[in-house]
Design a protein around this motif. Sequence first.
Motif, short mmCIF file in Angstrom:
data_model
loop_
_atom_site.label_atom_id
_atom_site.label_comp_id
_atom_site.label_asym_id
_atom_site.label_seq_id
_atom_site.Cartn_x
_atom_site.Cartn_y
_atom_site.Cartn_z
N SER A 143 0.86 -1.17 0.00
CA SER A 143 0.00 0.00 0.00
C SER A 143 0.91 1.23 0.00
O SER A 143 2.00 1.21 -0.58
N ASP A 165 -5.81 -0.19 0.38
CA ASP A 165 -5.52 -0.41 1.79
C ASP A 165 -6.76 -0.91 2.52
O ASP A 165 -6.70 -1.88 3.30
N GLN A 169 -7.20 -4.64 4.29
CA GLN A 169 -7.56 -4.79 5.70
C GLN A 169 -8.82 -5.63 5.87
O GLN A 169 -8.88 -6.52 6.72
N GLY A 172 -8.06 -9.21 5.17
CA GLY A 172 -7.37 -9.81 6.31
C GLY A 172 -8.35 -10.22 7.40
O GLY A 172 -8.20 -11.29 8.01
N ASP A 173 -9.36 -9.40 7.64
CA ASP A 173 -10.37 -9.74 8.64
C ASP A 173 -11.18 -10.96 8.18
O ASP A 173 -11.52 -11.83 8.98
N VAL A 184 -0.45 -5.67 5.34
CA VAL A 184 -0.46 -4.42 4.58
C VAL A 184 0.82 -3.66 4.88
O VAL A 184 1.16 -3.43 6.04
N GLU A 223 0.10 -7.42 10.96
CA GLU A 223 -0.99 -7.11 10.04
C GLU A 223 -0.72 -5.82 9.27
O GLU A 223 -1.21 -5.66 8.14
N THR A 224 0.05 -4.92 9.87
CA THR A 224 0.37 -3.65 9.23
C THR A 224 1.83 -3.32 9.50
O THR A 224 2.32 -3.48 10.61
#
Length: 251
Positions: A143, A165, A169, A172-173, A184, A223-224
């Motif tokens: 991203s 982005d 996200q 991912g959830d 990300v 995750e980020t």
Amino acid sequence: MKDAFGAPQSLLILGGTSEIALATARRLIARRTHTVWLAGRPSPALERDAEHLRELGADVRTVAFDALDCASHETVLGKVFAEGDLDMVLLAFGLLGDQARDEREPLAAARIAQTNYTGAVSAGLVCARSLQTQGHGSLVVLSSVAGERARRSNFIYGSSKAGLDAFAQGLGDALYGTGVQVMVVRPGFVRTKMTAGLDAVPLSTTPEAVAAAIEVGLRRRSETVWVPGALRVVMSALRHVPRAVFRRLPI
């Protein structure tokens, strides 16, 4: 499968000539990655990059892939996954564009949006489904901090990254608990051929630094990932600047 340290042994890069992606591949090959797929539009550059990675000891294959040809994604990427499980997919294609020109030429602006967002949604869903079917793997999505808040200087590119982005996200959830990790990556200004000629900004970074952050993120199952990490604080502050003040900032 990933090794005991979480390093991927097989890697698919969507956007095979991306400098960030290639830096990541070199770093992972130096660890344990031995099979690499470079997916991109057929070109001498793609073949040259593949040969450079082969010289590092990896089994490297190229595959013709066009981010804008969404109708082909299931077939093209399905053939790659049919060759065997993949530990990691790095979604690295994208266009920066030229803000002033793209404002005058809506078709050029639309091509940026279609590449950076629509093409990524299509390819991302195809890969996510395949990773979920095999029951493991990581989808790493490049991203940008430009997607955190649209700026006058690059709102066409920034808005496309904002969409990407949010998609990543949400994906991912949706995949949480399936064994598939979605990470990300939000770099700031990266000094590459794509940004050549542009004035560097504070907290600029390099493809190698982004690659190192990706490797750490994989190991931690993040995750980020922000690159550099200080941008997390900077962008958190910018998100809350009143719009009347924000539009007067020289950014």
